[in-house]
Design a protein around this motif. Structure first.
Motif, PDB file in Angstrom:
ATOM      1  N   GLN A  62      36.784  41.592  46.276  1.00 19.73           N
ATOM      2  CA  GLN A  62      38.168  41.419  46.491  1.00 19.73           C
ATOM      3  C   GLN A  62      38.457  40.957  48.206  1.00 19.73           C
ATOM      4  O   GLN A  62      39.321  40.074  48.105  1.00 19.73           O
ATOM      5  CB  GLN A  62      38.967  42.757  46.225  1.00 19.73           C
ATOM      6  N   ALA A 115      46.649  38.509  39.666  1.00 19.32           N
ATOM      7  CA  ALA A 115      46.219  38.467  38.203  1.00 19.32           C
ATOM      8  C   ALA A 115      47.215  38.408  37.372  1.00 19.32           C
ATOM      9  O   ALA A 115      46.650  38.016  36.139  1.00 19.32           O
ATOM     10  CB  ALA A 115      45.395  39.769  38.087  1.00 19.32           C
ATOM     11  N   SER A 169      45.474  42.140  44.546  1.00 14.38           N
ATOM     12  CA  SER A 169      44.661  41.358  43.432  1.00 14.38           C
ATOM     13  C   SER A 169      45.624  41.391  42.048  1.00 14.38           C
ATOM     14  O   SER A 169      45.669  40.753  41.244  1.00 14.38           O
ATOM     15  CB  SER A 169      43.431  42.081  43.153  1.00 14.38           C
TER      16      SER A 169
END
Length: 590
Positions: A17, A326, A322
């Motif tokens: 990440q 996403a 994230s």
């Protein structure tokens, strides 16, 4: 109070990440982290030089033997400092600033792609916390923490490996002590991870509460709900305080245990070394060197796990970033040319909000001819706004399709679809910029003259020219320096400048006084000429001349027709009309 325990992300996933969020700076960041590791190893070798150096100086100085080791130690220390300086240049040479800029830009692009239905479920303060706080937390402390951890892990291990060469017993003892950090860290990491995630969530919630409180302060004051009476804000503060208190209380004893264990382990190595010296099996110079090294490492080793807490802070920030990145955009069909006609059709459209128990629309069928005015009426929650949101593609229906000029809107590029539709909302949102900039948003390449022409057509040129700086007057936060009617006319000027073939009006005159309503209605009349118009109406008298009226009830079209025909039918629309006519005769009495 029960809380869902968040999952702890594996370090490998955290690394992935981190490199993903570093974007174009990922190779540079990777090189800097490797540089810090090499710098820590070089420092370990430099400290290991103390063992042969002390042997050359104790008990009697032998400078020809000591000088080479002194030179080697100095070179290694300088190499370590230079490497560390170069690696931490990621912060002060602009890489970190550029990286955070790229990351915010990517998040901004993602906000434009996210289905608005999902974005509307998020509070503005929470999104703000992700865009600002989480991005800053992502890298701001990274190089500092990485440097501390490298010197607490790599440097001692290198010294321990070097000690094997001079005395295998002391080398083995050091290798048993220094890696002790790993199980201790693994023991505490789940608790630290949960604590940091709970703290990040609480801070995000508090950020949203503060923003909501600030924006709603006029309402809160009128309701006497400011200060301690602002219950939601106070509850957020108390929740954040509770999370911080729990973290402090639960972390104190384990932290003391960790520090004590490492201090005692290092002390044990020194005591065993002293025992070997007494037994005559260890050189006193080697023990003296190990004492200096032990003092050097005692504090970094004891506080290593505390430094590692910041990794969990970075990890929590990466998780929020994230999660936002996403969210998948709405799927696109194969793109087709821009529609050449602008009739609209809803064909068997069924839509269900994710958080709702029942569908908002149920197999809705409707046909809106080009260059006609269609009014949507019905009770609150009947599905009127959902119809317009689906047309603007804030979300996609679970069944059925919506077409413009016979083209499924899922096959129209988002930018093209947005260009086809102008919207005038009941609650106008203006940005804290000039009037000129707020109108020009509809068409950034428009000239000042074109903006003023749209303003004249929207009946707002007269009041704008009376303002201190005319079109360069700033409107304040959400347009707060203007009246409701003035804001509404500016939004209509924006729509007129855009010149889109489809116009959506969400009861734009509902909250206006009579004088403002007359001016706004005149502006609307100019806006809707020769366009396909959809009006969400609550006051039925304003849409009596509509080409067709759709009565929306429980997510489907219950009645359809012109005003006179619907009244003659004596159905749902007629009942609504009669109720509003009776309301006109209502008055306050004593």
């Amino acid at each position: 109070m029960s809380m869902v325990q968040p999952q702890i992300t594996p370090l490998r996933e955290t690394w992935r990440q981190l490199m993903t969020s570093a974007r174009s700076r990922a190779p540079r960041l990777r090189a800097c982290l490797i540089g810090l590791a090499v710098a820590a190893a070089a420092q370990g070798l430099a400290l290991a030089c103390l063992m042969p150096l002390f042997r050359a100086l104790i008990p009697a100085p032998r400078w020809p033997a000591a000088l080479p080791w002194l030179v080697v130690m100095t070179v290694l220390m300088l190499a370590s400092i230079l490497l560390r300086w170069w690696a931490q240049g990621f912060d002060y040479r602009g890489d970190m600033v550029q990286n955070t800029h790229e990351l915010r830009t990517a998040l901004g692009r993602q906000l434009r792609r996210i289905p608005l239905e999902q974005l509307q479920d998020k509070r503005a303060g929470e999104v703000n916390a992700t865009l600002l706080g989480s991005v800053d937390e992502n890298l701001s402390y990274l190089l500092t923490v990485a440097n501390m951890m490298a010197h607490a892990l790599i440097t001692p291990v290198v010294v321990a490996l070097a000690a094997l060469w001079f005395d295998w017993r002391m080398g083995v003892l050091l290798l048993l002590v220094f890696p002790l950090l790993i199980p201790l860290y693994r023991w505490r990491r789940p608790a630290y991870g949960r604590g940091m995630r709970m703290l990040a969530d609480a801070q995000e919630r508090t950020s949203a509460d503060i923003l909501e409180y600030t924006q709603g302060l006029p309402v809160l004051r009128s309701a006497c709900c400011t200060g301690e009476k602002a219950q939601q804000l106070q509850a957020g503060f108390l929740h954040l305080q509770a999370i911080q208190t729990i973290g402090q209380k639960k972390g104190t004893k384990p932290n003391l245990v960790l520090a004590t264990v490492m201090e005692l382990a290092i002390l044990l190595v020194v005591l065993l070394g002293a025992l070997f010296v007494i037994q005559g099996t260890l050189d006193v110079a080697l023990l003296a060197a190990l004492l200096v090294i032990a003092v050097r490492f005692s504090e970094p080793l004891a506080t290593f796990v505390l430094y590692a807490k910041i990794i969990d802070l970075i990890e929590a920030a990466l998780g929020k970033i994230s999660a936002l990145l996403a969210i998948a955009p709405l799927p696109m069909q194969a793109l087709v040319p821009v529609p050449q006609r602008f009739d609209i059709r809803f064909e068997g459209v069924t839509f269900h909000y994710a958080s709702a128990a029942n569908p908002a629309l149920r197999e809705l069928n409707a046909s809106l001819p080009a260059r006609s005015l269609t009014a949507l009426v019905g009770t609150s929650g009947s599905g009127k706004t959902t119809i317009t949101r689906l047309l603007m593609r804030h979300a996609d229906p679970q069944a059925g399709r919506i077409t413009i000029g016979g083209v499924d809107i899922r096959a129209i590029a988002p930018e093209t679809l947005n260009a086809l539709i102008s919207t005038v909302f009941q609650d106008v949102y203006l940005f804290d910029d000039t009037i000129l900039a707020n109108i020009r948003m509809a068409r950034p390449d428009a000239t000042d003259e074109e903006v003023q022409t749209a303003a004249r057509a929207a009946h707002c040129h007269e009041f704008v020219t009376r303002l201190p700086e005319a079109y360069l007057t700033r409107v304040g936060d959400i347009g707060g320096r203007l009246s409701g009617g003035e804001r509404q006319r500016i939004s209509i000027a924006r729509a007129m400048l855009k010149n889109a073939p489809i116009v959506i009006l969400d009861e734009p005159t509902a909250a206006l006084d009579t004088e403002s309503e007359v001016a706004v209605q005149a502006a609307i009349d100019a806006l809707v000429r020769e366009r396909t118009v959809i009006v969400i109406a609550h006051r039925l008298s304003t849409i009596a001349a509509a080409d067709q009226i759709l009565v929306i009830e429980d997510g489907h079209v219950a009645e359809q027709g012109r005003h006179a025909a619907l009244l003659a039918r004596a159905g749902r629309y007629s009942a609504m009309w009669q109720a509003q006519q009776r309301a006109k005769n209502w008055h306050v009495g004593r």
